[in-house]
Design a protein around this motif. Structure first.
Motif, short mmCIF file in Angstrom:
data_model
loop_
_atom_site.label_atom_id
_atom_site.label_comp_id
_atom_site.label_asym_id
_atom_site.label_seq_id
_atom_site.Cartn_x
_atom_site.Cartn_y
_atom_site.Cartn_z
N ALA A 110 0.83 -1.21 0.00
CA ALA A 110 0.00 0.00 0.00
C ALA A 110 0.86 1.26 0.00
CB ALA A 110 -0.93 0.00 1.21
N TRP A 111 2.17 1.08 -0.02
CA TRP A 111 3.13 2.19 -0.03
C TRP A 111 4.33 1.75 -0.86
CZ3 TRP A 111 1.96 -1.06 3.92
CH2 TRP A 111 2.96 -1.94 4.33
N ILE A 112 5.15 2.72 -1.23
CA ILE A 112 6.36 2.42 -2.00
C ILE A 112 7.47 1.95 -1.06
CG2 ILE A 112 8.22 3.50 -3.33
CD1 ILE A 112 6.15 5.19 -4.74
N GLY A 113 8.21 0.95 -1.50
CA GLY A 113 9.36 0.48 -0.73
C GLY A 113 9.16 -0.82 -0.01
N GLY A 114 7.93 -1.33 -0.03
CA GLY A 114 7.68 -2.64 0.55
C GLY A 114 8.03 -2.72 2.03
N TYR A 115 8.64 -3.84 2.41
CA TYR A 115 8.86 -4.14 3.82
C TYR A 115 10.32 -4.01 4.22
CZ TYR A 115 4.02 -5.58 4.03
OH TYR A 115 2.65 -5.58 4.00
N ILE A 116 11.04 -3.06 3.60
CA ILE A 116 12.43 -2.92 3.97
C ILE A 116 12.62 -2.29 5.35
CG2 ILE A 116 13.32 -2.92 1.62
CD1 ILE A 116 13.54 0.06 1.68
N LEU A 117 11.54 -1.80 5.95
CA LEU A 117 11.62 -1.33 7.33
C LEU A 117 11.24 -2.41 8.34
CD1 LEU A 117 10.33 2.36 7.40
CD2 LEU A 117 12.48 1.50 8.33
N ALA A 118 11.02 -3.63 7.85
CA ALA A 118 10.57 -4.70 8.74
C ALA A 118 11.58 -4.99 9.84
CB ALA A 118 10.29 -5.97 7.94
N HIS A 119 12.86 -4.76 9.57
CA HIS A 119 13.90 -5.04 10.56
C HIS A 119 14.36 -3.77 11.28
CE1 HIS A 119 14.03 -9.13 9.16
NE2 HIS A 119 14.21 -8.73 7.92
N LYS A 120 13.51 -2.74 11.22
CA LYS A 120 13.73 -1.50 11.98
C LYS A 120 14.98 -0.74 11.53
CE LYS A 120 10.21 -2.96 14.36
NZ LYS A 120 8.85 -2.47 14.02
N GLY A 121 15.32 -0.84 10.27
CA GLY A 121 16.43 -0.07 9.74
C GLY A 121 17.61 -0.91 9.33
N CYS A 122 18.39 -0.40 8.37
CA CYS A 122 19.57 -1.04 7.80
C CYS A 122 19.14 -2.25 6.96
CB CYS A 122 20.57 -1.47 8.86
SG CYS A 122 21.10 -0.14 9.96
N GLY A 123 19.99 -2.63 6.03
CA GLY A 123 19.70 -3.76 5.17
C GLY A 123 20.32 -3.56 3.80
N ILE A 176 -2.14 0.14 6.95
CA ILE A 176 -2.05 -1.30 6.76
C ILE A 176 -1.04 -1.95 7.68
CG2 ILE A 176 -1.58 -3.14 5.09
CD1 ILE A 176 -4.14 -1.65 4.53
N ALA A 177 0.14 -1.33 7.84
CA ALA A 177 1.21 -1.99 8.58
C ALA A 177 2.21 -0.96 9.10
CB ALA A 177 1.93 -3.01 7.71
N SER A 178 2.85 -1.28 10.20
CA SER A 178 3.80 -0.36 10.82
C SER A 178 5.05 -0.16 9.96
CB SER A 178 4.21 -0.87 12.21
OG SER A 178 4.82 -2.14 12.11
N GLU A 179 5.33 -1.10 9.05
CA GLU A 179 6.51 -0.96 8.19
C GLU A 179 6.32 0.09 7.10
OE1 GLU A 179 6.26 -5.34 9.45
OE2 GLU A 179 4.89 -3.77 8.76
#
Length: 639
Positions: free
Chosen positions: A301-314, A345-348
């Motif tokens: 529902a947003w650009i960038g997908g779930y790359i914030l799922a791990h709370k940063g870095c990657g 939708i999601a915190s990420e």
């Protein structure tokens, strides 16, 4: 996966929405930005003039920040005056880049010195050092309202990147970009430093960009349409002709010989945007020189997908959406900096909601195409291949923004939008979905039904719901819509259904382009980075078999060499998508899953029909279908 329908519950105490602190002056100010400082919420902020009264003047070399629905100013605390050379060395050892259109080579030292100069100069936004402007944000979780747009200059985007890459923070605006690259926390591991490395690649290009010497450079435009599916036209009685869509296909390593035509009636995508032999080219890969081909990104529902799922870095990982953030860092900056609040939708989802365009962004890193074959390990090991042919000046065109003319890169407008099957329940039983045999995939109505998928495509591609200024820009720039298996990636949709979704959605959108008829460039892969070999199932039997045989069973598990996304169970994918530990659909299933009819047959049968006629045929075939006994295409067409 944490989720909430209440945006406010996802904010920490210090993340008061910016929109609550935006005020507006009573009178229109002069033709240049003029700021009035006021104390709001414990921080100095600036209130900008009402943009409906007067569009900011954009000069021919680039111009000034402009937001169509108001703006506010935030200020970074300049605790760090540069990106340290030692930090650059840690995430990008032996940096040495020479852009074709740049003014000279870039090293870790020269890049560090550039960021020091950029941060020492007055802000390119016209305020105090460290000041940055963002849209006001009134109607969604990000700062850009639905149906509005914002204009940044290239230098302003470089400035934001330098502020974040150097470890500076804005106390009153905790953006998704600052969370993605938290200060000092992505330096100890080459993989974890990948997002910072992406920003450094952008800054490397900025440091030698001749358009930024004494100038702001060209503009970039960020725009949003609508996610309200009720605004799309009904399908059942639609008399819009399917033949109005100029369809082209690119068969990208799908078992065919050198992008052979799918049928006599469907031309192939030009070689400038579709080349199978090395060096290959598709709609995402560096080397694509087809000006104006819109790049469709399969988003959440947003650009960038779930790359914030791990709370940063990657690093370079995840699906198409996540991976494009590393290769197109201007999109990363403008998407994640656009929000400090999570999506409903999601915190990420602390990023720009979709449907959204980022126009004027470029490919800074090389070798990423739909297969992800040639980029992951090198990028994640700190040895990225920069796209040294990235354009700095030579691809500029003039566009009208309001009544003003501005320069912009014409390479590949970036369009992100979501298929509506994100939470349809397919992730609970992935293997049948990968074979196009999950019964949920055939629902025609309801929240996740086929009808809503067509409407989602229409809402994004139609010009109707974009701001009039953005409509004019797209009419100037866009020549085609380039897409892969939108909807049938890791949302596990049926590839046959979503090929028809794109065709019908594009047909419905065509009238809004007022006779321009942009091409639909549909890319077919055996080894797409999401749901590999599923797209083979849109072919008739023999081509389907060849495609399945071509799929490359590269490493698909967790780790820095991961090529395919999301094959193993995760919190949001309870079911494994692997077959005997491998990513590709087994060839020995070909007789069970390859139908007699393919997309080419459906196209030939319905090319003279209307959207309503095709929709009714799909609906009829999907009703009570036994997907293990028949494919959708076989059920639609007489044998």
């Amino acid at each position: 996966m944490e989720s909430s329908t209440d945006e406010e519950t996802l904010l920490s105490q210090h993340e008061t929405p910016v929109k609550a602190r935006v005020l507006w002056p009573a009178a229109v100010l002069a033709a240049v930005l003029f700021t009035l400082s006021a104390w709001c919420g414990g921080h100095w902020r600036s209130m900008l003039k009402d943009p409906s009264k007067e569009l900011l003047e954009l000069d021919s070399s680039g111009g000034s920040f402009y937001s169509s629905a108001g703006a506010t100013e935030i200020t970074f605390e300049l605790s760090h005056d540069r990106v340290l050379k030692s930090d650059i060395d840690r995430v990008w050892p032996n940096l040495n880049v020479n852009f074709d259109e740049g003014s000279g080579p870039v090293t870790a030292q020269s890049l560090s010195d550039y960021t020091a100069e950029l941060l020492a100069d007055p802000s390119p936004f016209g305020g105090a050092k460290g000041s940055v402007k963002i849209p006001a944000g009134q109607t969604s979780s990000d700062q850009l309202d639905w149906g509005e747009y914002v204009v940044y200059t290239r230098k302003q985007v470089c400035y934001i990147a330098a502020l974040v890459a150097s470890g500076n923070v804005a106390p009153d605006y905790d953006s998704g970009l600052s969370r993605l690259i938290p200060p000092g926390k992505c330096l100890d591991d080459l993989y974890q430093g990948g997002f910072l490395r992406a920003l450094l690649g952008l800054l490397a290009s900025c440091s030698v960009d001749p358009s930024l010497v004494g100038s702001q450079g060209p503009v970039l435009i960020v725009a949003k349409s609508t996610d309200d599916l009720t605004k799309a036209p009904p399908l059942e009685n639609s008399n819009v002709g399917l033949g109005d869509v100029p369809l082209r296909t690119c068969r990208f390593r799908d078992g065919s010989q050198n992008n052979a035509p799918l049928s006599e009636s469907i031309p192939t995508t030009p070689e400038t945007a579709c080349k199978v032999q090395d060096p290959p080219v598709d709609f995402m890969r560096s080397g694509n020189t087809l000006k104006g081909q819109v790049m469709v990104d399969i988003t959440a529902a947003w650009i960038g997908g779930y790359i914030l799922a791990h709370k940063g870095c990657g690093g370079f990982d995840g699906g198409q959406d996540e991976r494009l953030m590393t290769t197109m860092p201007e999109v990363m900056v403008l998407s994640f900096f656009m929000s400090q609040k999570a999506s409903p939708i999601a915190s990420e989802g602390v990023s720009l909601l979709v449907p959204a365009y980022v126009i004027g962004a470029r490919r800074i890193f090389a070798n990423f195409d739909g297969t992800s074959r040639d980029i992951g390990p090198a990028f994640n090991q700190g040895k990225p291949v920069v796209y040294e042919a990235a354009k700095m000046i030579s691809d500029w065109v003039d566009v009208q923004i309001g009544q003003q003319t501005a320069k912009i890169s014409a390479s590949s407008p970036f369009l992100g939008f979501q298929s509506i099957n994100q939470e349809a329940g397919l992730a609970n039983d992935v293997p049948p979905a990968r074979l196009n045999q999950n019964q949920i995939q055939f629902e025609t109505s309801g929240d996740y039904g086929f009808e809503n998928q067509v409407k989602a495509w229409y809402n994004a591609v139609s010009l109707e719901f974009w701001h009039p200024d953005v409509q004019g820009v797209l009419k100037t720039l866009a020549t085609s819509i380039g897409t892969g298996p939108w909807g049938s990636g890791v949302w596990w949709g049926n590839s046959q259904i979503f090929a028809l979704v794109a065709w019908m959605g594009q047909a419905l959108a065509q009238p809004s382009w007022q006779g321009q008829h942009p091409f639909l460039d549909y890319y077919i892969y055996s080894s797409f980075t999401e749901n590999p070999s599923n797209q083979c199932l849109i072919h008739s039997k023999e081509d389907c078999k060849k495609c399945l045989e071509t799929c490359e069973n590269a490493f698909a598990g967790q780790g820095t060499t991961q090529r395919y996304c999301c094959m193993e169970p995760e919190p949001w994918i309870p079911s494994s998508g692997l077959f005997d530990g491998k990513a590709c659909i087994p060839v020995n299933l070909e007789d069970e899953i390859c139908g007699q009819k393919g997309f080419a047959d459906v196209y030939e049968h319905f090319k003279g029909s209307t959207v309503g006629e095709l929709w009714n045929a799909v609906k009829s075939a999907a009703t009570d279908i036994d997907p293990k006994a028949s494919t959708l295409f076989d059920a639609m067409l007489p044998h």
